[in-house]
Design a protein around this motif. Sequence first.
Motif, PDB file in Angstrom:
ATOM      1  N   TRP A   6      20.909  18.833 -29.706  1.00 39.23           N
ATOM      2  CA  TRP A   6      19.717  18.459 -28.532  1.00 39.23           C
ATOM      3  C   TRP A   6      20.579  20.528 -27.886  1.00 39.23           C
ATOM      4  O   TRP A   6      21.592  20.591 -27.550  1.00 39.23           O
ATOM      5  N   ASN A   7      19.810  21.144 -27.312  1.00 34.67           N
ATOM      6  CA  ASN A   7      19.618  22.602 -26.563  1.00 34.67           C
ATOM      7  C   ASN A   7      20.071  22.217 -26.157  1.00 34.67           C
ATOM      8  O   ASN A   7      18.463  21.815 -24.953  1.00 34.67           O
ATOM      9  N   ILE A   8      20.756  22.253 -24.884  1.00 31.21           N
ATOM     10  CA  ILE A   8      21.291  21.687 -23.433  1.00 31.21           C
ATOM     11  C   ILE A   8      21.619  23.778 -23.569  1.00 31.21           C
ATOM     12  O   ILE A   8      22.117  24.374 -23.646  1.00 31.21           O
ATOM     13  N   HIS A 152      20.019  26.624 -34.446  1.00 33.32           N
ATOM     14  CA  HIS A 152      19.756  27.168 -32.758  1.00 33.32           C
ATOM     15  C   HIS A 152      19.035  28.625 -33.113  1.00 33.32           C
ATOM     16  O   HIS A 152      19.478  30.320 -33.658  1.00 33.32           O
ATOM     17  N   ALA A 153      17.447  29.244 -33.522  1.00 37.16           N
ATOM     18  CA  ALA A 153      16.292  29.561 -34.017  1.00 37.16           C
ATOM     19  C   ALA A 153      16.456  30.682 -32.843  1.00 37.16           C
ATOM     20  O   ALA A 153      16.806  30.607 -31.509  1.00 37.16           O
ATOM     21  N   GLY A 182      17.908  20.984 -35.077  1.00 36.34           N
ATOM     22  CA  GLY A 182      18.113  22.588 -33.748  1.00 36.34           C
ATOM     23  C   GLY A 182      16.646  21.900 -33.772  1.00 36.34           C
ATOM     24  O   GLY A 182      15.930  21.693 -33.458  1.00 36.34           O
ATOM     25  N   ASP A 183      17.042  23.627 -33.098  1.00 36.88           N
ATOM     26  CA  ASP A 183      16.066  24.090 -32.819  1.00 36.88           C
ATOM     27  C   ASP A 183      15.275  25.346 -32.837  1.00 36.88           C
ATOM     28  O   ASP A 183      16.166  26.082 -33.538  1.00 36.88           O
ATOM     29  N   TYR A 220       9.520  22.818 -30.664  1.00 38.48           N
ATOM     30  CA  TYR A 220      10.498  23.300 -31.865  1.00 38.48           C
ATOM     31  C   TYR A 220      11.485  22.669 -31.970  1.00 38.48           C
ATOM     32  O   TYR A 220      12.339  22.952 -33.450  1.00 38.48           O
ATOM     33  N   ASP A 221      11.983  21.230 -31.741  1.00 33.10           N
ATOM     34  CA  ASP A 221      13.142  20.637 -31.960  1.00 33.10           C
ATOM     35  C   ASP A 221      12.844  19.389 -32.891  1.00 33.10           C
ATOM     36  O   ASP A 221      11.569  18.674 -32.477  1.00 33.10           O
ATOM     37  N   ALA A 222      13.463  19.242 -34.105  1.00 27.96           N
ATOM     38  CA  ALA A 222      13.652  18.228 -35.566  1.00 27.96           C
ATOM     39  C   ALA A 222      14.726  18.387 -35.592  1.00 27.96           C
ATOM     40  O   ALA A 222      15.745  18.932 -35.986  1.00 27.96           O
ATOM     41  N   ILE A 223      14.622  16.920 -36.604  1.00 25.65           N
ATOM     42  CA  ILE A 223      15.437  17.130 -37.896  1.00 25.65           C
ATOM     43  C   ILE A 223      14.822  16.755 -38.925  1.00 25.65           C
ATOM     44  O   ILE A 223      14.149  15.476 -39.128  1.00 25.65           O
TER      45      ILE A 223
END
Length: 280
Positions: A6-8, A152-153, A182-183, A220-223
């Motif tokens: 999670w990119n918070i 986080h790119a 990440g994002d 953009y968010d993936a695993i």
Amino acid sequence: MRILSWNIKQFNFALNKSHEEQHFRIRQIAAFIADCRPDIVAIMEIRPGTSKGSVNEQMEHSQGALATEQLMSYIGGNMRVAFSGINAIKQPTAGELYAFIYNPATVELIGSPTVVYHDANAKVSGFKNRAPAFGTFATRAGGNVFSVAVFHAPKPSDMNVTQIQELGKLGAFDFGDLILCGDFNMSTENVGKALPGFSTAIGGEGTSLRVNPDGHDNAYDAIFYLAGKHLQCTNAGVLNPLEIVDEATSSDGLVKQEISAVKRYTSDHAGVYADFTFVP
């Protein structure tokens, strides 16, 4: 075993928020995480809130780390948190921490999370500004060793296939079975193509929450995870605050003001999660 990435958004004490607003936000994030019931949470965008710092420096007393500790108090239970160092390379003061929140009843953290270096001089080749970090764990049941890498790119204009290929090299490190989350600020399809040997656990969803009619934007968010090892993905999904709030209000779709409120009090990104099992 469930991994949540999670990119918070700006996960620290925002200066434009009151003390009560900040705690409301933390409690809401904690509720979303508790509902997801992950074994490990990889959190991005923990801003140091300081004008000093260097790559991989530990900054536990920074604003972002303090906010994470508050989050832990609201999550409750036996969950633990460990921080990586600063992930920025060229501009340390603009960097951020990663946090790994984990359940010690199901997984054991081996060592400490750290930013990934590619050589003895602490230079991370191929990355324009931000570097990934990883934490190594072992399952309590079975003793399976695996690592979770988080990245986080930088902004999309700073990303390219070469940098994603550097992430693919992480598979050569002795991390055990590797989960990469990440994002990425690139499409899941393009990232997947640049990661030979990796499989996609979850991606391609509109996880960047913008003020659009449906609240969705870039995927953009993936695993990802290394195929051919002992990991097998059994389930995956999106932890979308907009959908959760929409269900709670029983509406036919959130209006612009409601979407803005979700972004303000949670994040401008949805989380992604994946369930894994270990096979011989």
